[in-house]
Design a protein around this motif. Structure first.
Motif, PDB file in Angstrom:
ATOM      1  N   TYR A  41       0.796  -1.223   0.000  1.00  9.31           N
ATOM      2  CA  TYR A  41       0.000   0.000   0.000  1.00  9.31           C
ATOM      3  C   TYR A  41       0.834   1.282   0.000  1.00  9.31           C
ATOM      4  N   ILE A  42       1.815   1.400   0.896  1.00 12.96           N
ATOM      5  CA  ILE A  42       2.545   2.664   1.029  1.00 12.96           C
ATOM      6  C   ILE A  42       4.046   2.422   1.109  1.00 12.96           C
ATOM      7  N   ILE A  43       4.794   3.172   0.338  1.00 14.77           N
ATOM      8  CA  ILE A  43       6.245   3.243   0.468  1.00 14.77           C
ATOM      9  C   ILE A  43       6.623   4.716   0.372  1.00 14.77           C
ATOM     10  N   GLU A  44       7.458   5.167   1.282  1.00 13.40           N
ATOM     11  CA  GLU A  44       7.803   6.591   1.348  1.00 13.40           C
ATOM     12  C   GLU A  44       9.278   6.865   1.123  1.00 13.40           C
ATOM     13  N   ARG A  45      10.121   5.852   1.203  1.00 18.72           N
ATOM     14  CA  ARG A  45      11.566   6.057   1.045  1.00 18.72           C
ATOM     15  C   ARG A  45      12.124   5.083   0.010  1.00 18.72           C
ATOM     16  N   PRO A  46      11.953   5.424  -1.288  1.00 16.83           N
ATOM     17  CA  PRO A  46      11.343   6.623  -1.874  1.00 16.83           C
ATOM     18  C   PRO A  46       9.843   6.424  -2.107  1.00 16.83           C
ATOM     19  N   GLY A  47       9.166   7.507  -2.465  1.00 22.46           N
ATOM     20  CA  GLY A  47       7.729   7.453  -2.706  1.00 22.46           C
ATOM     21  C   GLY A  47       7.415   6.975  -4.110  1.00 22.46           C
ATOM     22  N   LEU A  48       7.381   5.663  -4.299  1.00 19.80           N
ATOM     23  CA  LEU A  48       7.162   5.071  -5.616  1.00 19.80           C
ATOM     24  C   LEU A  48       5.678   4.819  -5.878  1.00 19.80           C
ATOM     25  N   HIS A  49       5.351   4.559  -7.134  1.00 18.81           N
ATOM     26  CA  HIS A  49       4.039   4.031  -7.462  1.00 18.81           C
ATOM     27  C   HIS A  49       3.906   2.648  -6.808  1.00 18.81           C
TER      28      HIS A  49
END
Length: 345
Positions: free
Chosen positions: A164-172
């Motif tokens: 659902y979420i990845i921020e490091r890095p903010g990928l699709h």
């Protein structure tokens, strides 16, 4: 109409250099004099040249292949590795990888797995391998915590995260539609005659999804007549003592949970599954025993992730996106021996 961006051979003719020299200068290869590298890179930038990652991967693969046959490579990155992953999550990851591999092959690519972290390779080593082999597509398998792959040189890659979420890095990212999947399960249970559904979740499992499981469960209770409002059991770690207390107090006629081991706890508390009570698994791949419940479509998620990566490569889009998007796929319903019709249709 704007002029098309120049090709590598166009730049070579303009600069009076060989195709190979220009290619190596653009890759900042130290074998080319630094003055030449800077001149080539300056002219390329002014001319609007953009590197084609598929062409680079083609040449890299052809150099490595004895037959000269091209198969572009998509890197499937396992951030945890099997040693750090809970046993009940292994089948889901295996299905993700199968889906990615099968779809990649259909589209003329090869999916190759890499494990980093404990027992695998470092992020720096992975970055070197990917660059040296001209691999531009990166498919990241999900992890339970917040993953951090910011150390890779993402200007070179098109990446998709399978959660659902990845921020490091903010990928699709691409993942299951957990909210809609819960609604599918609740509708099916109500159609079967269950009226007192109870939800059991580990807190971190729902928190990393921004509480989509719980939100769908509660909203379904609020907006559908004939469904009792039972507060979910949300625990840091689900244990039999806490479950039994909740089960006896709330008296659900069906339990929704990821872990099938709660069936034994239900039976120890007096239930007879599926005769008197039902069990609905929120991810049937997480258990080895047959269960009714949701198939979260791991293989399809893997396939869709590869499609999204390859689409980025064909559009020559790589790097961390300015605005990351999420592609979601609803789960499908699986009948199983842990539920029965509680009323005649």
């Amino acid at each position: 109409m704007a002029s098309p961006a120049p090709s590598l051979r166009d730049l070579a003719r303009q600069l009076g250099l060989s195709h190979t020299t220009v290619s190596e200068a653009l890759r900042d290869n130290p074998r080319v004099k630094i003055e030449t590298r800077k001149r080539v890179q300056k002219i390329a930038a002014e001319a609007g040249y953009r590197h084609n990652p598929l062409a680079g991967a083609l040449m890299s693969e052809m150099r490595r292949s004895r037959t000269g046959t091209f198969r572009g490579v998509i890197a499937v990155i396992d951030l945890d590795g099997p040693d750090k992953r809970p046993v009940n999550a292994s089948r889901y990851h295996q299905e993700l990888t199968k889906g990615a591999s099968e779809r990649a092959a259909e589209l003329g690519f090869k999916a190759e797995s890499f494990v980093i972290g404990k027992g695998g390779i470092s992020a720096a080593r992975l970055d070197h391998i990917l660059q040296s082999r001209g691999i531009r597509g990166v498919f990241l398998l999900p992890v339970s915590d917040n993953p951090d792959l910011s150390r890779l040189d993402w200007t070179r890659y098109a990446g998709i995260y399978a959660d659902y979420i990845i921020e490091r890095p903010g990928l699709h990212s691409v993942c299951a539609d957990h909210f809609r999947s819960m609604v599918i399960a609740m509708q099916r249970l109500q159609d079967m005659g269950y009226r007192r559904p109870g939800l059991v979740l580990q807190k971190h499992h729902d928190e990393r999804l921004l509480h989509r499981w719980e939100a769908a469960f509660r909203s379904y209770q609020d907006y559908h007549d004939g469904v009792a409002r039972i507060s979910p059991l949300m625990a840091t770690e689900i244990n039999q003592e806490e479950f039994t207390e909740w089960f006896r107090q709330t008296r659900p006629d069906v339990v929704l949970c990821h872990r099938a081991e709660v069936i034994k706890w239900m039976e120890a508390a007096g239930a007879d599954v599926p005769k008197t009570h039902g069990f609905c698994c929120l991810n049937v791949l997480m258990n080895v025993i047959p269960c009714a419940g949701l198939n979260l479509q791991a293989r399809l998620i893997g396939a869709r992730g590869v499609e999204l990566i390859i689409a980025q490569l064909y559009r020559n889009e790589y790097g961390v996106p300015d605005h990351a998007s999420i592609t979601t796929i609803p789960g499908s319903w699986n009948d199983g021996p842990t539920l029965r019709e509680m009323k005649a249709k």
